[in-house]
Structures are given as structure tokens and as C-alpha cells.
Design a protein around this motif. Structure first.
Motif, short mmCIF file in Angstrom:
data_model
loop_
_atom_site.label_atom_id
_atom_site.label_comp_id
_atom_site.label_asym_id
_atom_site.label_seq_id
_atom_site.Cartn_x
_atom_site.Cartn_y
_atom_site.Cartn_z
N SER B 101 0.83 -1.20 0.00
CA SER B 101 0.00 0.00 0.00
C SER B 101 0.87 1.25 0.00
N ILE B 102 0.32 2.31 -0.58
CA ILE B 102 1.00 3.60 -0.54
C ILE B 102 0.38 4.38 0.62
N VAL B 103 1.21 4.87 1.52
CA VAL B 103 0.70 5.59 2.69
C VAL B 103 1.41 6.93 2.83
N GLU B 104 0.81 7.79 3.64
CA GLU B 104 1.45 9.07 3.94
C GLU B 104 1.70 9.10 5.44
N LEU B 105 2.87 9.57 5.83
CA LEU B 105 3.17 9.68 7.25
C LEU B 105 2.51 10.94 7.79
N ILE B 106 1.82 10.83 8.90
CA ILE B 106 1.09 12.00 9.41
C ILE B 106 1.73 12.58 10.66
N GLY B 108 5.73 12.55 13.18
CA GLY B 108 7.12 12.14 13.26
C GLY B 108 8.02 12.93 12.31
N PRO B 109 9.31 12.58 12.25
CA PRO B 109 10.26 13.37 11.45
C PRO B 109 9.99 13.31 9.95
N PHE B 110 9.28 12.29 9.48
CA PHE B 110 9.00 12.18 8.04
C PHE B 110 7.58 12.61 7.72
N LYS B 111 6.98 13.45 8.53
CA LYS B 111 5.60 13.91 8.33
C LYS B 111 5.42 14.48 6.92
N GLY B 112 4.36 14.04 6.25
CA GLY B 112 4.08 14.55 4.91
C GLY B 112 4.69 13.73 3.80
N GLU B 113 5.65 12.86 4.13
CA GLU B 113 6.31 12.04 3.11
C GLU B 113 5.42 10.86 2.73
N ARG B 114 5.54 10.44 1.48
CA ARG B 114 4.82 9.25 1.03
C ARG B 114 5.75 8.04 1.11
N ALA B 115 5.16 6.89 1.39
CA ALA B 115 5.98 5.70 1.52
C ALA B 115 5.19 4.46 1.12
N LYS B 116 5.93 3.39 0.86
CA LYS B 116 5.32 2.11 0.48
C LYS B 116 5.49 1.14 1.64
N VAL B 117 4.44 0.37 1.93
CA VAL B 117 4.51 -0.58 3.05
C VAL B 117 5.29 -1.81 2.60
N VAL B 118 6.34 -2.13 3.36
CA VAL B 118 7.17 -3.27 3.02
C VAL B 118 6.82 -4.47 3.88
N ARG B 119 6.60 -4.22 5.17
CA ARG B 119 6.31 -5.33 6.08
C ARG B 119 5.33 -4.85 7.15
N ARG B 148 -1.39 7.30 7.14
CA ARG B 148 -2.72 7.37 6.53
C ARG B 148 -2.64 6.68 5.17
N ILE B 149 -3.60 5.84 4.89
CA ILE B 149 -3.54 5.09 3.63
C ILE B 149 -3.98 5.99 2.48
N ILE B 150 -3.18 6.01 1.42
CA ILE B 150 -3.53 6.80 0.24
C ILE B 150 -4.05 5.86 -0.84
N GLN B 151 -3.34 4.76 -1.04
CA GLN B 151 -3.73 3.81 -2.08
C GLN B 151 -3.64 2.43 -1.48
N LYS B 152 -4.72 1.65 -1.60
CA LYS B 152 -4.78 0.34 -0.93
C LYS B 152 -3.62 -0.57 -1.30
N GLU B 153 -3.39 -0.74 -2.60
CA GLU B 153 -2.29 -1.61 -3.02
C GLU B 153 -1.65 -1.04 -4.28
N ALA B 154 -0.34 -1.09 -4.34
CA ALA B 154 0.36 -0.52 -5.49
C ALA B 154 0.10 -1.37 -6.73
#
Lengths: 58, 155
Positions: B101-106, B108-119, B148-154
């Protein structure tokens, strides 16, 4: 406030006043029971003692 | 339902003051006996609290004068116990997150960054993420409530 990890009761202490289990500061949702005998929500969660409870604790 | 005459009312409060209003109301309920037996503040309802009461909630009653309490939600049928019980067992956020899934950090230090869930670590409610915009993929471990989830699955 901390929440008991077993009965979910909120307490400022390190251990629950009622069941003596350790508490956690990581909790969410709040349920205040003032009259457990009358409350349908308290019956649903088997709460018999008035007080503040959380809905989820980690 | 069942053998009780209690009803559930939704009260509107100022956003962020839900717990304070609930605590003040419960104190007033114990002192003046206005028939309130339980007050529910679900995390997912912003600006509202649910009150279980045997009498009709009327904000013109001086016993119910509480700061940050804005009003009663009027409805034809009110709120049923079945609807209120849904809030009693909140579903953990982690169960809705999937690997990839593609998520956004809401926070912490990476607030606002987008990331992919690995595990996903369900027992500790943690997820391992890889920041999308970072030049070198570094795994970052965060609590499930920080995303926060942006996209359920890449794709």
C-alpha cells in the motif's frame, strides 16, 4: 491517565485499582459509566463498577 | 431494545473538547441525577459524543449547561444501540493496511512524506515503510497510527 490492559479502566497509577494488573498510557476512545445497572452499554462490555474506561488499549 | 427505556443521543461539541465535555457531563449527572448512565467518546467521531440517558436530553435544562457543548443532534429515530455498539469495538488501523500500500506519514520526522509498506508487524502494530521520494531506500519502522492510507495496493 493510564488504562488497565485487562479491564480497560482508566487510572493515573501504574497498576489498576480494581484488578491490580499493569496499566498502559497508550489507549484510545473514552467511555464514562455513571450508572452501570441502568446502562445498556455497560452491560454489553460487562462493566459493573462506575468510572472511566477506554475502548482500546495497547 | 430489550427491557430498558434508555435512548442514545448524539451531542455536538467543539472539536478537541469531546473528553472534557464528557467528564463535565458525567460529574453533573452524578450530582443532579439527570438520568445519564453512560457517555461514549469514540475516537473516530470528531466533534460528537454519544450519551445514554433515560430522560430526554434538553439543553435548556440548566443542569446540562457545559462549556463547549454545542447542541443535540435531532433525528427522527435517534441512534440505536446497534449503531452505538459498533463504536465499542474499534477495529485496529493495522488490519486495513496491506503490504504494498502507498501511505502518507502524518506525524514524526518524516511527516508529509509518502511511503510504500514493506512489512507489517500486527502484534506490535508497527509497519516497515520505504520512503518513495528518498534516493536510497531505507526501511523506516513506524506505529500504525502514524500513517494514513492513500492507495490500498500498489499497481
Amino acid at each position: 491517565m493510564n488504562a488497565c490492559t485487562v479491564c480497560k479502566r482508566l487510572t493515573p497509577k501504574e497498576r489498576c485499582d480494581v484488578c491490580g494488573n499493569p496499566t498502559s498510557s497508550n489507549w484510545s476512545g473514552l467511555l464514562i459509566i455513571t450508572d452501570p445497572e441502568e446502562s445498556e452499554l455497560a452491560k454489553e462490555l460487562n462493566i459493573t463498577i462506575p468510572g472511566e474506561y477506554c475502548l482500546r488499549v495497547r | 431494545m430489550e427491557d430498558t427505556n434508555n435512548s442514545i443521543y448524539a451531542l455536538k461539541t467543539s472539536v478537541g473538547q469531546e473528553r472534557n465535555v464528557a467528564r463535565l457531563l458525567s460529574r453533573k449527572a452524578q450530582v443532579s441525577g439527570i438520568g445519564i448512565s453512560a457517555i461514549l467518546v469514540p475516537e473516530s467521531l470528531k466533534g460528537y459524543i454519544l450519551v445514554e440517558s433515560s430522560t430526554k436530553i434538553d439543553l435548556r435544562n440548566p443542569d446540562l449547561k457545559v462549556q463547549h457543548l454545542r447542541g443535540v443532534v435531532e433525528g427522527k429515530h435517534g441512534i440505536t444501540f446497534e449503531e452505538a455498539k459498533r463504536f465499542l469495538k474499534p477495529e485496529p488501523i493495522i488490519s486495513s493496511i496491506q503490504k504494498g500500500s502507498i501511505v502518507e506519514l502524518i506525524s514524526g520526522p518524516f511527516k508529509g512524506e509518502r511511503a510504500k509498506v514493506v512489512r507489517i508487524d500486527e502484534s506490535r502494530e508497527e509497519v516497515v515503510l520505504e520512503l518513495i521520494e528518498a534516493a536510497v531506500p531505507i526501511p523506516v519502522t513506524v506505529k500504525a497510527d502514524q500513517i494514513r492510507i492513500i492507495q490500498k495496493e500498489a499497481d
